[in-house]
Write an enzyme that holds these catalytic residues in place. Sequence first.
Site: not given
Ligand code: GLN
Length: 537
Positions: A187, A378, A382, A505, A507
């Site tokens: 339905k 990313c 850091q 990135h 990925e």
């Molecule tokens: N916050 C961090 C920056 O702006 C990492 C960004 C992220 O991991 N995409 O540089």
Amino acid sequence: MKYIFVTGGVISSVGKGLTSAAIGALLESRGLTVTLQKFDPYLNVDPGTMNPLQHGEVYVLKDGGETDLDLGHYERFTNTNLTKMNSLTSGQVYTTVLEKERQGVYAGQTVQVIPHITDEIKHRIEANSHDCDVLITEIGGTTGDIEGLPFMEAIREFALERPLGDVIFIHVTLVPFIKASGELKTKPTQQSVAKLREIGIIPNIIVCRCEYSLNKELRKKISLFCNVPYEAVIEEKDVEHSIYELPLVLQREGVDKLICKLLHIDDRESDMSPWQNAVRSIVAPHSSVRIGLVGKYVGLNDAYKSVLEALYHGCIANDARLELVKIDSATLEVNGVGCLEKLDAILVPGGFGSRGIEGKILAAQYAREQLIPYLGLCLGMQIATIEYARHVLGLEDAHSTEFNPETTHPVIALLDEQQKVTKLGGTMRLGAQECKLKKGTKAADIYQKDFIQERHRHRYEFNNEYRELLEKDGNFVVSGTTPNGSLVEVIELKNHPFFVACQFHPEFQSKPLHPHPLFKAFVAAAITERNKRVSQM
Ligand code: GLN
């Protein structure tokens, strides 16, 4: 040019994106070229500023477009190269129309949804009508939503203006199983199709998402009440092992043959063997590997969609099953590293905001000290830098100025140009950029290249003032930079089996049929190191 419009019914997240992508894969396997695009009814200009908990990850395109995660499915399933032009939101359409209105382009007309908004939508379809045989357009949202109406109207008009056989509509709908009566119910599908017909769209194919198989009776019923031929009722039962089974599932239902018939495309041979091979290694892999994902949004898979998919691809390449352990970084911060003990590898993905940061630093420290393979993406790069500065160099309050603007050791900081930014939307370092890899490093060995292109989405950067100090002991190595050497792109540890972290990135460039080298190497290292530990026990 041929056109396929994919709409969704009954519920959101019914699987239109995956279905569109899988159809793209099927058409490509017949030697056709396809492009996919997504129309989203929300008013944000792009999803770049939206919370991943609400919207899932932001998928980044080569040209820096910040888009819906469905574009990730399109790129993973097909060979199409998408740009900002392949993602259109109501926010963009209205912005364009209102700007034109202010410029006086409409010369005295009353500016209205029909025809001005709908024309703008049709222009986008036209603009993407090149360099491919078939353009597949997915309309976001659910049929019946008020927000989606201008898009529906535009595609109805578009079909009307094209010769018969150039355009088809595919409606993806849910056929729910009702436990109490033990039946599948049609339905909601009937009503959703009725809603489509009310706005003048008559679907050619109905794809039925269901938990159990549709029997002949149900297929007949849907065919009769929804006004589609019997063979155009397509069963899309939940896949057993992986979304990558979907092209094969749909092929078994004959959907590609039917599409070709409806669009007057020659019925060519199709070669699905690469998909069959990938699925075979997903279903019956040789070994398994336990990888911890340490993040802030681990409750929602969609928030780390591309990272998870890339891990699965890395596992396909290593003939291994992924045992994913999702670790909430804020909980890790409170409860300590006990949850990391049985992991074969640790991944810290991208992220924003200070919640859970110390937990991620603990995870990076644990991976470094215990010699557990680590991949930082990313923010994950850091974090690794902050951790090394704090615990190896003894710069106790080392931090990123994103999380502690007062730190005396800002190892991660904003470049001058980012300090001037006042608007948050679309102003990060975005899209594919070139990176030079240092000879003799693990990164160069993994990529087997001197130069690579990877996609970015971040505001903060490795602070070059600390580069010499960090590299001094010879263990912490900057193995990738921008071609002129000014920005750090990849770091790695020499005295570690696999500790690699990148500012970009990777990925976003991994596909099931072409696993990304970094994920492939990371999974391989996880398996090798685990086997070593086991043999030493
Ligand atoms: N916050 C961090 C920056 O702006 C990492 C960004 C992220 O991991 N995409 O540089």
